[in-house]
Scaffold this active site. Structure first.
Site, mmCIF file in Angstrom:
data_model
loop_
_atom_site.group_PDB
_atom_site.id
_atom_site.type_symbol
_atom_site.label_atom_id
_atom_site.label_comp_id
_atom_site.label_asym_id
_atom_site.label_seq_id
_atom_site.Cartn_x
_atom_site.Cartn_y
_atom_site.Cartn_z
ATOM 1 C CE1 TYR A 44 4.811 8.973 -1.172
ATOM 2 C CE2 TYR A 44 4.328 10.520 -2.940
ATOM 3 C CZ TYR A 44 4.258 10.166 -1.601
ATOM 4 O OH TYR A 44 3.636 10.998 -0.703
ATOM 5 C CB CYS A 45 4.839 2.459 -2.563
ATOM 6 S SG CYS A 45 6.328 1.590 -3.125
ATOM 7 C CG PHE A 46 7.963 3.035 3.127
ATOM 8 C CD1 PHE A 46 7.843 4.255 3.774
ATOM 9 C CD2 PHE A 46 8.952 2.163 3.550
ATOM 10 C CE1 PHE A 46 8.684 4.597 4.827
ATOM 11 C CE2 PHE A 46 9.795 2.489 4.606
ATOM 12 C CZ PHE A 46 9.664 3.707 5.243
ATOM 13 C CE1 TYR B 79 7.195 10.961 3.099
ATOM 14 C CE2 TYR B 79 7.942 9.184 4.524
ATOM 15 C CZ TYR B 79 7.557 10.499 4.346
ATOM 16 O OH TYR B 79 7.549 11.352 5.417
#
Length: 365
Positions: free
Chosen positions: A97-99, A126
């Site tokens: 995952y990223c933001f 996230y």
């Protein structure tokens, strides 16, 4: 060109399975808070992210994307891809995952795909997962307040071994362990506490696990709202404290031995020896000096110094019982009695660790 790759938005299933995760955000983002079981293996480091962010503000998204690919190419790209591949090899069920579940996670997925490995990314990233965990905490507070879940609070004087009892209970929620703090003036550990966000995320994960594996009982230690530098929400704290209360009773001598083991023996191991532990403890004595009063502060400091001197001379620890006895008898016990009078709540049962363990084991949902 980035091709379509799998994404997953079943946050509950991810949390229940305790899946290993790759967090491709920059270290500065990871340090503010992350999903439990995540390892920070970045797409861009802090400096690269900063440069791309400035470019985005000044020149727009397309130029920022171009700059990002310029900064992370060649040997840099190969090394970061290799780090992801190595992690996936060790954790085949991993996700990333990223933001926001956007360009960074899709780019990371694409590079892994080109290297022959396909893993899902977390949809919404996230940010979406964090909201799910916040919602879990809020829902738990509501269910405790409404009686859908039943809160139990283990009370007892300092040194009674409440944490040890809690660890044996399937429905136990060890807030001190998540906070990396023993919850008292002397409760600081040799390492930093988690961020407030990480504390909340770990707590949410524990509650999700209990929702799946046990009934409606939730058992907590009698804590303040603040546990060192982290805290519970007002709603969750109130819901916990309104629960049924049990009282753990342990002889005074046993409590002194518990403190000797946990705060002296284990404390010195944590801090790497006698000298750094002494420095830590002296700073804690200063923190409570006003409550001890001038005479009390001098007395406990003198007893502490004598105990440390004896330990240096003959490696014996018994002298530490002098200041431990004083603190329990003249500081912690009167403070605990005051709190009981200030917040009187009925005690459902009081007894030894064995008696309370038997009581909790016979509870029916």
């Amino acid at each position: 060109m980035i091709t379509a790759l799998p994404s997953v938005d079943d946050f509950q299933a991810i949390a229940e399975a305790q899946l290993p995760l790759i967090d491709v955000r920059a270290p500065v983002e990871f340090q503010r808070g992350s999903i439990p079981n995540a390892t920070n293996l970045v797409l861009m480091n802090d400096d690269e992210r900063h440069q791309v962010g400035l470019c985005y503000k000044q020149s727009g998204q397309q130029q920022a994307i171009v700059l990002g690919h310029q900064l992370v190419q060649g040997a840099v790209r190969e090394q970061r891809t290799a780090d992801w591949l190595d992690f996936v090899k060790q954790h085949p069920s991993a996700m990333l995952y990223c933001f926001r579940g956007g360009l960074r996670s899709r780019t990371s997925q694409q590079w892994l795909s080109e290297a022959g490995v396909t893993i899902p990314r977390i949809a919404g990233g996230y940010k979406a997962f964090r909201q799910y965990l916040i919602d879990t905490l809020n829902q738990t507070a509501q269910e405790l307040a409404q009686g859908v879940l039943q809160s139990w609070v283990i009370a007892g004087r300092t040194g009674s071994g409440k944490t040890a009892l809690l660890a044996q209970l399937a429905a136990g929620v060890d807030l001190e362990a998540m906070a990396q703090h023993r919850g008292s003036s002397f409760g600081g550990r040799a390492w930093p506490q988690p961020s407030q966000i990480d504390f909340e995320n770990q707590l949410a994960y524990r509650l999700i696990a209990l929702n799946r594996n046990v009934g409606r009982q939730r058992i907590f230690e009698d804590e303040g709202r603040n546990i060192g530098s982290v805290h519970l929400s007002a709603e969750l704290f109130s819901a916990i404290k309104a629960g049924h209360r049990v009282m753990l009773e342990v002889p005074f001598d046993s409590r002194c031995q518990h403190i000797l083991q946990e705060y002296v023996i284990e404390g010195q191991q944590e801090f790497g020896g006698l000298a750094p532990w002494i420095t830590h403890m002296q700073s804690r004595f200063v923190r409570i000096s006003k409550r001890l009063g001038g005479v009390g502060y001098a007395k406990v400091c003198q007893a502490f110094e004598q105990a440390c001197h004896q330990q240096q001379l003959n490696h014996q620890l018994e002298a530490h019982l002098g200041w431990i006895v004083y603190l329990l008898r003249d500081y912690y016990d009167p403070m605990y009695d005051y709190q009981l009078q200030r917040y009187p709540q009925p005690i459902m049962i009081q007894g030894s660790p064995e008696e309370l363990m038997a009581f909790f084991n016979q509870l029916k949902d």
